[in-house]
Write a protein that holds these residues in place. Structure first.
Motif, mmCIF file in Angstrom:
data_model
loop_
_atom_site.group_PDB
_atom_site.id
_atom_site.type_symbol
_atom_site.label_atom_id
_atom_site.label_comp_id
_atom_site.label_asym_id
_atom_site.label_seq_id
_atom_site.Cartn_x
_atom_site.Cartn_y
_atom_site.Cartn_z
ATOM 1 N N GLU A 140 6.987 14.235 5.897
ATOM 2 C CA GLU A 140 7.809 15.002 5.329
ATOM 3 C C GLU A 140 7.682 14.216 4.029
ATOM 4 O OE1 GLU A 140 11.288 13.351 6.939
ATOM 5 O OE2 GLU A 140 10.953 15.480 8.848
ATOM 6 N N GLY A 141 6.862 12.588 3.534
ATOM 7 C CA GLY A 141 6.849 12.210 2.297
ATOM 8 C C GLY A 141 6.069 10.953 2.762
ATOM 9 N N ALA A 166 5.901 3.385 -13.946
ATOM 10 C CA ALA A 166 4.964 4.984 -13.883
ATOM 11 C C ALA A 166 4.770 5.424 -14.460
ATOM 12 C CB ALA A 166 4.376 4.518 -12.971
ATOM 13 N N ASN A 167 6.401 6.087 -15.114
ATOM 14 C CA ASN A 167 6.619 6.917 -16.219
ATOM 15 C C ASN A 167 6.576 8.525 -15.707
ATOM 16 O OD1 ASN A 167 7.185 8.356 -18.572
ATOM 17 N ND2 ASN A 167 5.491 9.135 -19.097
ATOM 18 N N ILE A 168 7.211 8.171 -13.920
ATOM 19 C CA ILE A 168 7.136 9.819 -13.046
ATOM 20 C C ILE A 168 8.095 9.322 -12.538
ATOM 21 C CG2 ILE A 168 4.473 9.081 -12.665
ATOM 22 C CD1 ILE A 168 5.751 8.134 -9.820
ATOM 23 N N LYS A 169 9.067 10.943 -12.255
ATOM 24 C CA LYS A 169 10.239 10.905 -11.333
ATOM 25 C C LYS A 169 10.183 12.188 -10.432
ATOM 26 C CE LYS A 169 12.636 10.959 -16.838
ATOM 27 N NZ LYS A 169 13.935 11.507 -16.518
ATOM 28 N N PRO A 170 9.397 11.215 -10.049
ATOM 29 C CA PRO A 170 9.344 11.947 -8.016
ATOM 30 C C PRO A 170 10.719 11.687 -7.603
ATOM 31 C CG PRO A 170 9.201 9.157 -7.877
ATOM 32 C CD PRO A 170 9.396 9.919 -9.134
ATOM 33 N N SER A 171 11.051 12.783 -6.418
ATOM 34 C CA SER A 171 11.761 13.168 -5.394
ATOM 35 C C SER A 171 12.135 12.274 -4.843
ATOM 36 C CB SER A 171 11.798 14.477 -4.773
ATOM 37 O OG SER A 171 12.992 14.532 -4.087
ATOM 38 N N ILE A 172 13.104 11.153 -4.822
ATOM 39 C CA ILE A 172 13.314 10.598 -3.509
ATOM 40 C C ILE A 172 14.023 10.297 -2.508
ATOM 41 C CG2 ILE A 172 14.377 7.715 -3.452
ATOM 42 C CD1 ILE A 172 13.525 6.967 -6.209
ATOM 43 N N HIS A 173 13.928 10.457 -0.890
ATOM 44 C CA HIS A 173 15.102 10.472 0.075
ATOM 45 C C HIS A 173 15.092 9.456 0.457
ATOM 46 C CE1 HIS A 173 12.587 15.134 0.035
ATOM 47 N NE2 HIS A 173 13.500 15.084 -1.118
ATOM 48 N N PRO A 174 16.192 8.958 0.418
ATOM 49 C CA PRO A 174 16.955 7.923 0.739
ATOM 50 C C PRO A 174 17.498 8.195 2.241
ATOM 51 C CG PRO A 174 18.422 8.568 -0.345
ATOM 52 C CD PRO A 174 17.290 9.578 -0.486
ATOM 53 N N VAL A 175 16.734 6.812 3.534
ATOM 54 C CA VAL A 175 17.244 7.464 4.749
ATOM 55 C C VAL A 175 17.984 6.356 5.034
ATOM 56 C CG1 VAL A 175 15.606 8.468 5.531
ATOM 57 C CG2 VAL A 175 14.809 6.157 5.147
ATOM 58 N N GLN A 208 2.854 12.091 -7.382
ATOM 59 C CA GLN A 208 4.244 12.469 -8.196
ATOM 60 C C GLN A 208 5.152 14.183 -7.237
ATOM 61 O OE1 GLN A 208 4.638 12.731 -12.467
ATOM 62 N NE2 GLN A 208 2.032 13.167 -12.417
ATOM 63 N N GLN A 209 4.267 14.303 -6.756
ATOM 64 C CA GLN A 209 4.404 15.181 -7.036
ATOM 65 C C GLN A 209 5.185 15.813 -4.934
ATOM 66 O OE1 GLN A 209 1.520 15.095 -7.247
ATOM 67 N NE2 GLN A 209 0.351 15.753 -5.623
ATOM 68 N N TYR A 210 4.772 14.113 -4.629
ATOM 69 C CA TYR A 210 5.115 14.127 -3.246
ATOM 70 C C TYR A 210 6.666 13.702 -3.297
ATOM 71 C CZ TYR A 210 0.608 15.248 -2.232
ATOM 72 O OH TYR A 210 -1.344 15.543 -2.167
ATOM 73 N N PRO A 211 7.226 14.410 -2.141
ATOM 74 C CA PRO A 211 8.736 13.087 -2.028
ATOM 75 C C PRO A 211 8.827 11.870 -1.517
ATOM 76 C CG PRO A 211 9.206 14.624 -0.040
ATOM 77 C CD PRO A 211 7.423 15.070 -1.267
ATOM 78 N N VAL A 216 0.410 -0.911 -0.182
ATOM 79 C CA VAL A 216 -0.131 0.117 -0.288
ATOM 80 C C VAL A 216 0.931 1.440 -0.002
ATOM 81 C CG1 VAL A 216 -1.730 -1.082 1.245
ATOM 82 C CG2 VAL A 216 -0.040 0.421 2.181
ATOM 83 N N LEU A 217 0.373 2.171 0.025
ATOM 84 C CA LEU A 217 0.570 3.266 -0.493
ATOM 85 C C LEU A 217 0.725 4.503 0.455
ATOM 86 C CD1 LEU A 217 2.864 4.962 -2.158
ATOM 87 C CD2 LEU A 217 0.886 6.949 -2.600
ATOM 88 N N VAL A 218 1.616 4.952 2.027
ATOM 89 C CA VAL A 218 0.794 5.406 3.506
ATOM 90 C C VAL A 218 1.208 6.527 2.958
ATOM 91 C CG1 VAL A 218 1.434 5.663 5.911
ATOM 92 C CG2 VAL A 218 1.713 3.041 4.774
ATOM 93 N N VAL A 219 0.964 7.437 3.048
ATOM 94 C CA VAL A 219 0.155 9.190 2.718
ATOM 95 C C VAL A 219 -0.243 9.647 3.957
ATOM 96 C CG1 VAL A 219 -0.188 10.656 0.918
ATOM 97 C CG2 VAL A 219 -0.350 9.412 0.031
#
Length: 235
Positions: free
Chosen positions: A177-178, A154-163, A128-131, A106-109
């Motif tokens: 935060e994302g 999905a043909n999107i390029k979102p901002s990816i924040h690695p932790v 796609q606008q969310y990190p 699932v996607l957690v928003v």
């Protein structure tokens, strides 16, 4: 002679009963490693309960850690078995693996980013606008690569924040935060401050139990024997 034989049979039966009683009273501990924030899903719970039913003297303890922490603890015999997504066991030749179920993703928003959620299946393009928050390649190369693959498809390029860890990933979502893609048995999915959404691009992931192939502990011997019958019954 018949009296001697009868007395001998009684002695053997009494000795056998005493031996069984001693064996059954001996507690064997199996330490199960789960990922940070991961709860027991229905399938894993059923498997563990069936194992305990077959071996009443087994005691199962749970410890949680990071992807790398679980692997390290297993190889150093601090853990008996670990449970993770199947792809996390790729190239781990020193481990034996049993895949027992598929778990949805699932996607957690955070509600701070999406105050209201509709009861429908969403598309990844709507977010796609969310990190996107994910663990870095040092912690799990496969998790990081999989997120990139899903986004490309999905043909999107979102901002990816690695932790650096799952715990940090969960905390980032709690703080708004994302967003993250994760299975619904993670503790973050029960937070009142997030939405758990179904996405058509997110597929169920196979989950597996792994143990060190060379382990000769009582717990692993019992578990391997149990899995032999369990896997036949649940094909």
């Amino acid at each position: 002679m018949m009296k001697v034989f009868a007395d001998t049979q009684k002695a053997i039966s009494a000795a056998l009963a005493q031996a069984i009683e001693i064996e059954n009273s001996k507690t064997v501990c199996m330490v199960l490693g789960l990922l940070e924030g991961q709860l027991l899903d229905d399938k894993l719970s059923d498997l563990i309960n069936a194992f305990k039913l077959e071996y009443p003297n087994i005691r199962v303890k749970i410890k949680r850690s990071t992807y790398q922490g679980l692997i390290h603890a297993l190889l150093s015999d601090e853990l008996s078995v670990i449970c993770m997504p199947e792809w996390q066991f790729i190239n781990k030749e020193q481990l034996s693996v049993y895949t027992f179920c598929q778990i949805d993703t699932v996607l957690v928003v955070p509600k701070r980013l999406l105050p209201e959620a509709e009861p429908r299946t969403y598309s990844l393009t709507e977010f796609q606008q969310y990190p996107f928050i994910t663990v870095d390649e040092a912690e799990s190369k496969h998790a990081y690569t999989m997120l990139q693959h899903i986004c490309r498809n999905a043909n999107i390029k979102p901002s990816i924040h690695p932790v650096t860890s799952l715990q940090e990933e969960i905390q980032a979502v709690e703080m708004g935060e994302g967003i993250i893609a994760i299975n619904p048995y993670n503790s973050i999915c029960y937070s009142p401050n997030v939405h758990c959404l179904k996405l058509k691009e997110l597929e169920a992931q196979p989950f597996s139990i792994g143990w060190k192939t060379t382990s000769d502990s009582d717990a692993i011997r019992m578990f391997r024997k149990f899995l032999g019958n369990y896997s036949k019954q649940h094909k």
